[in-house]
Design an enzyme around this catalytic site. Structure first.
Site, PDB file in Angstrom:
ATOM      1  N   ARG A 160       0.836  -1.212   0.000  1.00 40.26           N
ATOM      2  CA  ARG A 160       0.000   0.000   0.000  1.00 40.26           C
ATOM      3  C   ARG A 160       0.875   1.269   0.000  1.00 40.26           C
ATOM      4  NH1 ARG A 160      -3.087  -3.524  -0.643  1.00 40.26           N
ATOM      5  NH2 ARG A 160      -5.214  -3.727   0.128  1.00 40.26           N
ATOM      6  N   SER A 233     -10.373  -0.458   3.326  1.00 42.05           N
ATOM      7  CA  SER A 233      -9.617  -0.647   4.571  1.00 42.05           C
ATOM      8  C   SER A 233      -9.160   0.710   5.089  1.00 42.05           C
ATOM      9  CB  SER A 233      -8.388  -1.505   4.318  1.00 42.05           C
ATOM     10  OG  SER A 233      -8.755  -2.755   3.803  1.00 42.05           O
ATOM     11  N   GLU A 329      -4.539   4.066   6.599  1.00 42.32           N
ATOM     12  CA  GLU A 329      -4.201   3.850   5.187  1.00 42.32           C
ATOM     13  C   GLU A 329      -4.766   4.953   4.297  1.00 42.32           C
ATOM     14  OE1 GLU A 329      -3.863   2.546   1.421  1.00 42.32           O
ATOM     15  OE2 GLU A 329      -5.813   1.883   2.160  1.00 42.32           O
TER      16      GLU A 329
HETATM   17  N1  EPU Z   1     -10.499 -10.582  10.175  1.00 38.08           N
HETATM   18  C1  EPU Z   1     -11.226 -10.665  11.355  1.00 38.08           C
HETATM   19  N2  EPU Z   1     -12.293  -9.808  11.490  1.00 38.08           N
HETATM   20  C2  EPU Z   1     -12.657  -8.921  10.557  1.00 38.08           C
HETATM   21  C3  EPU Z   1     -11.919  -8.845   9.355  1.00 38.08           C
HETATM   22  C4  EPU Z   1     -10.833  -9.696   9.197  1.00 38.08           C
HETATM   23  O1  EPU Z   1     -10.932 -11.451  12.230  1.00 38.08           O
HETATM   24  O2  EPU Z   1     -13.623  -8.203  10.781  1.00 38.08           O
HETATM   25  C5  EPU Z   1      -9.338 -11.492   9.999  1.00 38.08           C
HETATM   26  C6  EPU Z   1      -9.718 -12.893   9.585  1.00 38.08           C
HETATM   27  O3  EPU Z   1      -8.837 -13.764  10.215  1.00 38.08           O
HETATM   28  C7  EPU Z   1      -9.407 -12.931   8.097  1.00 38.08           C
HETATM   29  C8  EPU Z   1      -8.230 -11.972   8.006  1.00 38.08           C
HETATM   30  O4  EPU Z   1      -8.504 -10.977   9.005  1.00 38.08           O
HETATM   31  O5  EPU Z   1      -9.099 -14.196   7.694  1.00 38.08           O
HETATM   32  C9  EPU Z   1      -8.065 -11.305   6.666  1.00 38.08           C
HETATM   33  O6  EPU Z   1      -9.287 -10.667   6.306  1.00 38.08           O
HETATM   34  P1  EPU Z   1      -9.619 -10.289   4.782  1.00 38.08           P
HETATM   35  O7  EPU Z   1      -9.377 -11.466   3.914  1.00 38.08           O
HETATM   36  O8  EPU Z   1     -10.938  -9.641   4.752  1.00 38.08           O
HETATM   37  O9  EPU Z   1      -8.473  -9.266   4.415  1.00 38.08           O
HETATM   38  P2  EPU Z   1      -7.855  -8.016   5.183  1.00 38.08           P
HETATM   39  O10 EPU Z   1      -6.464  -8.350   5.576  1.00 38.08           O
HETATM   40  O11 EPU Z   1      -8.760  -7.527   6.268  1.00 38.08           O
HETATM   41  C10 EPU Z   1      -6.782  -7.012   3.021  1.00 38.08           C
HETATM   42  C11 EPU Z   1      -6.774  -5.707   2.279  1.00 38.08           C
HETATM   43  C12 EPU Z   1      -8.072  -5.530   1.501  1.00 38.08           C
HETATM   44  C13 EPU Z   1      -8.230  -6.682   0.530  1.00 38.08           C
HETATM   45  C14 EPU Z   1      -8.208  -8.005   1.324  1.00 38.08           C
HETATM   46  C15 EPU Z   1      -8.244  -9.210   0.446  1.00 38.08           C
HETATM   47  C16 EPU Z   1      -5.338  -4.215   3.550  1.00 38.08           C
HETATM   48  C17 EPU Z   1      -5.258  -3.003   4.413  1.00 38.08           C
HETATM   49  N3  EPU Z   1      -6.563  -4.602   3.196  1.00 38.08           N
HETATM   50  O12 EPU Z   1      -7.817  -6.936   4.002  1.00 38.08           O
HETATM   51  O13 EPU Z   1      -7.962  -4.327   0.749  1.00 38.08           O
HETATM   52  O14 EPU Z   1      -9.425  -6.581  -0.203  1.00 38.08           O
HETATM   53  O15 EPU Z   1      -6.994  -8.074   2.111  1.00 38.08           O
HETATM   54  O16 EPU Z   1      -7.006  -9.384  -0.170  1.00 38.08           O
HETATM   55  O17 EPU Z   1      -4.320  -4.786   3.232  1.00 38.08           O
HETATM   56  C18 EPU Z   1      -8.420  -1.989   0.810  1.00 38.08           C
HETATM   57  O18 EPU Z   1      -7.211  -1.801   0.789  1.00 38.08           O
HETATM   58  O19 EPU Z   1      -9.244  -1.038   0.840  1.00 38.08           O
HETATM   59  C19 EPU Z   1      -8.935  -3.356   0.844  1.00 38.08           C
HETATM   60  C20 EPU Z   1     -10.240  -3.623   0.950  1.00 38.08           C
END
Ligand code: EPU
Length: 333
Positions: A160, A233, A329
């Site tokens: 990012r 995010s 972010e």
């Molecule tokens: N999780 C929770 N609770 C929540 C959300 C997530 O426990 O409410 C945990 C779960 O263990 C889950 C893990 O976090 O397995 C990862 O969650 P998710 O797959 O939704 O991905 P993220 O790490 O929360 C990142 C990016 C997203 C992108 C997704 C999918 C960043 C800051 N965000 O989110 O990007 O869509 O991965 O690859 O890296 C964005 O940048 O705006 C964005 C949406």
């Protein structure tokens, strides 16, 4: 070109925050942009407005980049070089590529925003980042009016992050971006758990299958900015040292994590925020999304300051509970 005065930016930012721009101009061509920047240097650029939290009126001239166009620049047997103008909607561009069977961007379906801002934060999702297919971009240096080409290396992409968020912040206007995509032998990236689940009954998934899987996953977790204001995010996933991780996992054995390198571990901020009791919490006009705790939302008439205060409370609580600093972010303005 028509300069508008005292207009609301509510429809120009995906958070739907209602702040006033004293002067606002939409730019539809490079020539128009050149004319404006030759007269006025201290401007505020707005593309898709998908990565900003507006907390006050904008005094500078707001320049809305609305340049359009997608062209195939060059191709060989395996690859195609596609250039899109900065004002193209990101998802429309991805859809166009998927429909031509050009591979590489399908995992990045449905990300809000425009092509021109996508390299600034090196957008990423489901195991793919923009930098994986980025070839080059052209940008206008505001001070000199010169056009410079930036290669992948020049952009210094990170998680990012890019040169445009750091040493070159505010100095260039991205005009167009070129991607190197595949025509055959697509390198499909379907290892991400949720994608694997959606595609489990499809034997040889096409680019379109992957794009549709990503769209359905995003729609199930992330609020549609047209219905509920948000900026995706709100925080980055924090990267902590292995030593800190050992202490964390001793206390919280179930903490999800991804190994970044021998010394660094990434922790999902959404998990930290959920564990701290914020997921789905609503404070009148704003709150934390019910399906994804990393997304702060505006239910209607929230101010940028209200959302910023919630973000500060979350940061403070995560620090107290886990000794981890969460970095915002989105650009807070
Ligand atoms: N999780 C929770 N609770 C929540 C959300 C997530 O426990 O409410 C945990 C779960 O263990 C889950 C893990 O976090 O397995 C990862 O969650 P998710 O797959 O939704 O991905 P993220 O790490 O929360 C990142 C990016 C997203 C992108 C997704 C999918 C960043 C800051 N965000 O989110 O990007 O869509 O991965 O690859 O890296 C964005 O940048 O705006 C964005 C949406």
């Amino acid at each position: 070109m028509n300069t508008l005065e005292n207009i609301s930016l509510k429809n120009y930012n995906t958070f739907g925050i209602d702040v006033i721009a004293k002067r606002f101009i939409t730019v539809n061509s490079f020539e128009e942009l050149k004319t404006i920047t030759s007269k006025e240097k201290d401007i505020f650029l707005i593309g898709g407005g998908s990565n900003m939290l507006l907390t006050s009126a904008i005094d500078k001239l707001v320049v809305h980049i609305n340049t359009k166009g997608i062209i195939v620049n060059d191709q060989n047997t395996n690859n195609v070089f596609v250039t899109a103008e900065a004002g193209e909607n990101w998802h429309d561009f991805v859809t166009w590529c998927v429909n031509q069977n050009y591979g590489g961007l399908e995992n990045l379906s449905l990300i809000p925003g425009n092509v021109g801002t996508s390299p600034i934060q090196n957008i990423g999702a489901y195991g793919v980042e923009l930098k994986d297919t980025f070839y080059q971009l052209e940008a206008l240096e505001i001070e000199t009016g010169k056009i410079k080409t930036f290669t992948n290396t020049d952009c210094k992409f990170g998680y990012r992050n890019s040169v445009f968020k750091n040493e070159l912040k505010g100095k260039y206007i991205i005009l167009n971006v070129t991607f190197k995509l595949t025509k055959i032998a697509h390198k499909l990236n379907i290892s991400y758990g949720a994608i694997k689940d959606v595609l489990k009954n499809i034997e040889n998934p096409s680019l379109k299958d992957i794009s549709e899987a990503v769209i359905s996953i995003r729609e199930s977790k992330l609020p549609d900015p047209k219905k509920i204001g948000n900026s995706g995010s709100f925080f980055k996933n924090p990267i902590i040292s292995k030593a800190n991780f050992e202490q964390l996992i001793a206390k919280f054995p179930k903490v999800p994590h991804y190994v970044v390198s021998e010394k660094e571990i990434k922790i999902p901020a959404g998990w930290l925020i959920e564990q701290s009791g914020f997921k789905g919490k609503r404070y009148g006009n704003y709150g934390v999304h019910e399906n994804q705790a990393l997304v702060l939302v505006n239910y209607g008439n929230a101010t940028g300051n209200e959302i910023f205060e919630l973000a500060s409370l979350i940061q403070k609580t995560i620090k107290e509970n886990f000794h981890i600093s969460l970095e915002i972010e989105v650009n807070v303005i």
